[in-house]
Scaffold this motif. Structure first.
Motif, PDB file in Angstrom:
ATOM      1  N   VAL A 198       0.853  -1.187   0.000  1.00  0.00           N
ATOM      2  CA  VAL A 198       0.000   0.000   0.000  1.00  0.00           C
ATOM      3  C   VAL A 198       0.888   1.236   0.000  1.00  0.00           C
ATOM      4  O   VAL A 198       2.089   1.163   0.293  1.00  0.00           O
ATOM      5  CB  VAL A 198      -0.961   0.019   1.210  1.00  0.00           C
ATOM      6  N   THR A 199       0.317   2.376  -0.333  1.00  0.00           N
ATOM      7  CA  THR A 199       1.101   3.607  -0.423  1.00  0.00           C
ATOM      8  C   THR A 199       0.522   4.689   0.473  1.00  0.00           C
ATOM      9  O   THR A 199      -0.664   4.695   0.797  1.00  0.00           O
ATOM     10  CB  THR A 199       1.154   4.136  -1.868  1.00  0.00           C
ATOM     11  N   CYS A 200       1.400   5.604   0.848  1.00  0.00           N
ATOM     12  CA  CYS A 200       1.026   6.816   1.583  1.00  0.00           C
ATOM     13  C   CYS A 200       1.840   7.930   0.949  1.00  0.00           C
ATOM     14  O   CYS A 200       3.011   8.128   1.283  1.00  0.00           O
ATOM     15  CB  CYS A 200       1.346   6.662   3.064  1.00  0.00           C
ATOM     16  N   GLY A 201       1.228   8.637   0.007  1.00  0.00           N
ATOM     17  CA  GLY A 201       1.986   9.617  -0.772  1.00  0.00           C
ATOM     18  C   GLY A 201       3.092   8.908  -1.521  1.00  0.00           C
ATOM     19  O   GLY A 201       2.856   7.879  -2.171  1.00  0.00           O
ATOM     20  N   PRO A 202       4.342   9.398  -1.421  1.00  0.00           N
ATOM     21  CA  PRO A 202       5.449   8.752  -2.140  1.00  0.00           C
ATOM     22  C   PRO A 202       5.984   7.500  -1.439  1.00  0.00           C
ATOM     23  O   PRO A 202       6.836   6.809  -1.990  1.00  0.00           O
ATOM     24  CB  PRO A 202       6.518   9.847  -2.165  1.00  0.00           C
ATOM     25  N   LEU A 203       5.486   7.209  -0.244  1.00  0.00           N
ATOM     26  CA  LEU A 203       5.972   6.068   0.520  1.00  0.00           C
ATOM     27  C   LEU A 203       5.212   4.797   0.161  1.00  0.00           C
ATOM     28  O   LEU A 203       3.998   4.832  -0.047  1.00  0.00           O
ATOM     29  CB  LEU A 203       5.813   6.316   2.024  1.00  0.00           C
ATOM     30  N   THR A 204       5.922   3.693   0.111  1.00  0.00           N
ATOM     31  CA  THR A 204       5.302   2.384  -0.081  1.00  0.00           C
ATOM     32  C   THR A 204       5.505   1.555   1.177  1.00  0.00           C
ATOM     33  O   THR A 204       6.610   1.515   1.729  1.00  0.00           O
ATOM     34  CB  THR A 204       5.907   1.647  -1.289  1.00  0.00           C
ATOM     35  N   PHE A 205       4.434   0.920   1.625  1.00  0.00           N
ATOM     36  CA  PHE A 205       4.500   0.012   2.765  1.00  0.00           C
ATOM     37  C   PHE A 205       4.341  -1.409   2.229  1.00  0.00           C
ATOM     38  O   PHE A 205       3.275  -1.794   1.761  1.00  0.00           O
ATOM     39  CB  PHE A 205       3.393   0.322   3.780  1.00  0.00           C
ATOM     40  N   PHE A 206       5.423  -2.181   2.306  1.00  0.00           N
ATOM     41  CA  PHE A 206       5.417  -3.525   1.743  1.00  0.00           C
ATOM     42  C   PHE A 206       4.605  -4.498   2.605  1.00  0.00           C
ATOM     43  O   PHE A 206       4.417  -4.274   3.804  1.00  0.00           O
ATOM     44  CB  PHE A 206       6.849  -4.065   1.630  1.00  0.00           C
ATOM     45  N   VAL A 207       4.171  -5.574   1.986  1.00  0.00           N
ATOM     46  CA  VAL A 207       3.571  -6.659   2.761  1.00  0.00           C
ATOM     47  C   VAL A 207       4.682  -7.344   3.558  1.00  0.00           C
ATOM     48  O   VAL A 207       5.864  -7.316   3.157  1.00  0.00           O
ATOM     49  CB  VAL A 207       2.865  -7.694   1.843  1.00  0.00           C
TER      50      VAL A 207
END
Length: 268
Positions: free
Chosen positions: A188-197
């Motif tokens: 999932v993303t939060c702005g330019p950040l990606t949060f991996f599984v």
């Protein structure tokens, strides 16, 4: 100054996966490095790494690293003798300052890299409720890195395990990305950040860490992972890679850090 084979494997695997990028290994206790000859001498301390031109062995100069960051005031007043988890808290601080100063990808030295991370701004949750600080990426001089360091100092609780590490990352990102829900199935993303599984780095969760040190009927491919965290803190030097043991960790060494593996095979 005598890192175990897992540390050397982590460095070699990163050097192979990121062959077009510099890989820096910061060591406390290493003499100052001022010249190319100093750099060469440092790398020659670890023969299994000496052939990798992109590996740089660097001294960890704490006062210099924390200078002009929120961590400077904390480091000047903290008393290591009174800290219950000093090495861990210090490591938590160092990785934030290193990424602030240099940018790039930070990785713990118990992560075996398996394929390139395709993004430069990311975090790797351990679960759908908590982030990890074992691996993350940000550009240099990034405002979020500064926010982490500021929160580190303002909410310092060195006697509470994890408060300055995974809990710090979790509380800052939860506040910054309130509308984002972590998923066990997709990044999932939060702005330019990606949060991996979690599977990207933690396909084997920390309570099951011993699975790395047993034989498997069918070896997992970890095709969804960029690296594998071997949970060395849980291990507490109980288990190591033993050549000829036919364990999962031996397979990982043979595949991802063959130079270190061969060096381990030739030890007395």
């Amino acid at each position: 100054m005598e890192p175990p084979s897992l540390v050397l494997c982590a460095i070699e695997s990163a050097a192979r996966v990121y062959h077009d990028r510099p890989v820096g290994f910061f060591m406390k206790g290493l003499h100052d490095i001022e010249t190319e000859e100093d750099m060469k001498r440092a790398k020659n301390l670890f023969p299994s790494l000496s052939s990798f031109d992109n590996v740089h062995i660097l001294p960890l100069r704490l006062e210099e690293l924390f200078s002009n960051t929120p961590l400077q005031s904390w480091y000047k007043k903290v008393d290591p003798q009174k800290e219950v988890y000093w090495i861990h808290v210090l490591s938590d601080a160092c990785r934030l300052a290193i990424i602030w100063t240099f940018g790039g990808i930070y990785m713990d030295t118990d992560i075996i890299s398996t394929q390139p991370i395709p993004l430069d701004q990311f975090f790797a949750p351990q679960s759908t409720s908590s982030f990890s600080n074992g691996v993350f990426g940000l550009p240099r001089i990034h405002s979020l890195a500064w926010e982490f360091m500021d929160n580190f100092v303002q909410n310092y609780r060195g006697g509470q395990w994890g408060h300055q590490g995974p809990e710090l990352i979790t509380r800052v990102l939860n506040n910054k990305c309130k509308s984002v829900t972590l998923s066990p199935k997709e990044d999932v993303t939060c702005g330019p950040l990606t949060f991996f599984v979690p599977d990207r780095f933690y396909p084997i969760p920390y309570l099951a860490w011993r699975k790395y040190y047993i034989q498997w009927d069918t070896l997992p491919t970890f095709s969804n992972s960029f690296g594998l965290h071997l949970w060395n803190f849980m291990n507490k030097k109980e288990k190591t890679m033993i050549p000829g043991s036919n364990t999962l960790v031996e397979h990982l060494y043979r595949t991802n850090c063959p130079s270190v593996y061969e060096a381990e095979k030739t030890k007395d």
